[in-house]
Enzyme design. Structure first.
Site, short mmCIF file in Angstrom:
data_model
loop_
_atom_site.label_atom_id
_atom_site.label_comp_id
_atom_site.label_asym_id
_atom_site.label_seq_id
_atom_site.Cartn_x
_atom_site.Cartn_y
_atom_site.Cartn_z
N THR A 279 48.38 39.87 31.62
CA THR A 279 48.30 41.14 32.32
C THR A 279 49.71 41.63 32.61
O THR A 279 50.47 40.98 33.33
CB THR A 279 47.52 40.99 33.64
OG1 THR A 279 46.20 40.52 33.33
CG2 THR A 279 47.43 42.30 34.38
N PHE B 67 39.43 40.38 30.35
CA PHE B 67 38.57 40.79 31.47
C PHE B 67 37.63 39.64 31.82
O PHE B 67 36.41 39.79 31.83
CB PHE B 67 37.77 42.04 31.10
CG PHE B 67 38.63 43.24 30.78
CD1 PHE B 67 39.14 44.04 31.79
CD2 PHE B 67 38.93 43.56 29.46
CE1 PHE B 67 39.94 45.14 31.49
CE2 PHE B 67 39.73 44.65 29.16
CZ PHE B 67 40.23 45.46 30.18
N LEU B 68 38.21 38.48 32.07
CA LEU B 68 37.42 37.28 32.32
C LEU B 68 37.26 37.03 33.82
O LEU B 68 38.22 37.14 34.57
CB LEU B 68 38.10 36.05 31.68
CG LEU B 68 38.45 36.17 30.20
CD1 LEU B 68 39.15 34.89 29.73
CD2 LEU B 68 37.21 36.44 29.36
N LEU C 205 29.44 44.66 45.25
CA LEU C 205 29.07 45.25 46.54
C LEU C 205 28.52 44.17 47.47
O LEU C 205 27.54 44.39 48.18
CB LEU C 205 28.05 46.38 46.36
CG LEU C 205 28.56 47.66 45.73
CD1 LEU C 205 27.42 48.68 45.58
CD2 LEU C 205 29.70 48.27 46.56
N GLY D 87 32.02 40.29 52.33
CA GLY D 87 32.55 38.94 52.52
C GLY D 87 33.90 38.97 53.21
O GLY D 87 34.27 39.97 53.85
N CYS E 197 43.92 37.49 40.07
CA CYS E 197 44.00 38.82 39.46
C CYS E 197 44.12 39.95 40.47
O CYS E 197 45.12 40.68 40.50
CB CYS E 197 42.79 39.06 38.57
SG CYS E 197 42.73 38.01 37.12
#
Length: 433
Positions: free
Chosen positions: A122, A152-153, A253, A256, A263
């Protein structure tokens, strides 16, 4: 095709193993000789469900190997992926590209023929241009194309994400490079995974934009959870109500203690720095970062409130330490801020996590690490669910209450329902309900 993966960390190892499972010949390179020795012995440097079996199968098939010799691995490769770390740079928050550029120079010195160099790490917008400039300087006589191919893991579900992706983003204007990338991803393309070709800078920004948007969804529902507590609503029902709108969707959504991991924290910060350099501020992302940071500290205060407002001399049992289940990743985990707040308030902390304790020991020197949830809860004044590991979803609550000094449960992941807890001896505190 022959693929070289520079970096055998989370992204490099998962990607390399999956590419080899597609039938490509893959060599994973790392400077850490101990890591390579461990991989050769079948020991994984990270916890990721199914990775050890995937690696073992492809090593046995002769398609996957590991080495510290970058020059030998790069020579003759069709595609060379750069999958090294890009941590936040100390002092200013920019992505530290030292490892990327060091790898690029070594690749340039080792290339023997036409090749495609792919940034899997990234990286901020414009990094591909700098990689290309370095290669032109180091190996001006070689035919080399530079491609951006962001990953996109999701940790804990990385193999499934790689093999069944929502999309594959490839940034290049070079037609030969496009064909190489089509050949590499051919098994997924045949399974109708969308292969999106863009400009290189567009691909680089797509990765940051995606993570910032997901971080925004998490932070949005967390603030709605606070509002739900204030007005007597239920955030889980609110999330269902808005998530059923197809324009919004239900993923990310879940209220938490805030996002963490490798990331979202560093990528949102790097995006802010990119926007700042471009004099094009992204105010929503600025707010997301600030709210998320403050939320983690607020979770410590929530636990102290459950203790009656005074944590001094009290014992707190933490269930889960990693930023999410099915990983051993402790980077920017909410538990770090929670433990700090509790220790600052004078509390003693006992903890259990199925996979994260080895790494956590160095990060939390004052914490007592336990063999299971019941051990952690012994003589505790409050138990706190921090990470929603499956092992915490079916606790024997009567047994848990029996071993505690006081039956108080703070559920920061809404694992249990209030109706379920009402049948137990526990005083219960959850999020947004």
């Amino acid at each position: 095709m022959r693929i070289t993966m520079i970096g055998s960390g989370y992204v490099g190892l998962v990607s390399g193993a999956c590419f080899s499972d597609f039938g490509h010949d893959v060599i994973c390179v790392d400077k850490d000789a101990a890591k390579i020795d461990a991989l050769d012995a079948g020991n994984m440097p990270i916890y990721e469900p199914g990775l050890d079996q995937l690696v073992a199968a492809n090593v046995a098939a002769g398609r996957l190997s590991f080495t510290t010799d970058l020059a030998q691995a790069v020579a003759g490769a069709d595609a060379i992926f750069i999958a090294v770390g890009t941590p936040s740079r100390r002092g200013d928050g920019h992505a530290d590209l030292t490892y990327v550029f060091d790898a690029t120079r070594e690749i340039g010195a080792a290339i023997t023929g036409p090749a495609v160099v792919v940034t899997k790490s990234t990286v901020p917008v414009g990094t591909g241009d700098r990689v290309e400039a370095i290669l032109r300087e180091v190996c001006p006589d070689k035919q080399v194309a530079v491609v951006s191919n962001p990953e996109f893991l999701r940790e804990g579900a990385a193999i499934g994400d790689f093999k069944r992706p929502d999309r594959i983003v490839v940034g290049t204007e070079d037609e030969r490079a496009r064909q190489v990338m089509r050949d590499i991803y051919r098994p997924l393309y045949l399974n109708e995974s969308p292969l999106l070709f863009t400009g290189r800078r567009t691909a680089e920004l797509t990765k940051y934009a995606a993570n910032a948007f997901l971080a925004t969804k998490i932070t949005f529902i967390n603030e709605i959870a606070d509002l739900c507590e204030a007005v007597g609503a239920d955030v889980q029902d609110v999330a269902r109500g808005i998530g059923l709108d197809k324009r919004i969707g239900g993923k990310f959504l879940h209220a938490g203690p805030g996002y963490g991991g490798s990331c979202f924290p560093k990528d949102t910060l790097a995006l802010l720095k990119t926007a700042e350099d471009a004099e094009s501020p992204v105010r929503i992302v600025e707010a997301v970062v600030k709210v998320n940071d403050s939320r983690k500290r607020a979770m410590g205060r929530k636990v102290i409130h459950a203790l009656g407002g005074d944590a001094r001399g009290k014992t707190v049992a933490l269930f889960g330490l990693t930023f999410k289940p099915n990983t051993d990743d402790m980077r920017d985990a909410p538990s770090l801020a929670i433990v700090q707040a509790l220790e600052d308030a004078g509390a003693r902390v006992r903890a259990f996590d199925p996979e994260g304790m080895e790494i956590a020991r160095d990060l939390m020197p004052g914490v007592t690490f336990c063999t299971d949830a019941y051990d952690a809860a012994t003589d505790a004044d409050v138990a706190v669910i921090v990470t929603e590991w499956n092992v915490f979803r079916a606790l024997d609550l009567d047994r848990l209450a029996d071993v505690m000094a006081a039956p108080v449960l703070v559920d920061l992941r809404n694992v249990y329902s209030p109706a379920e807890i009402a049948r137990t001896p526990f005083t219960y505190h959850s999020i947004g309900r």
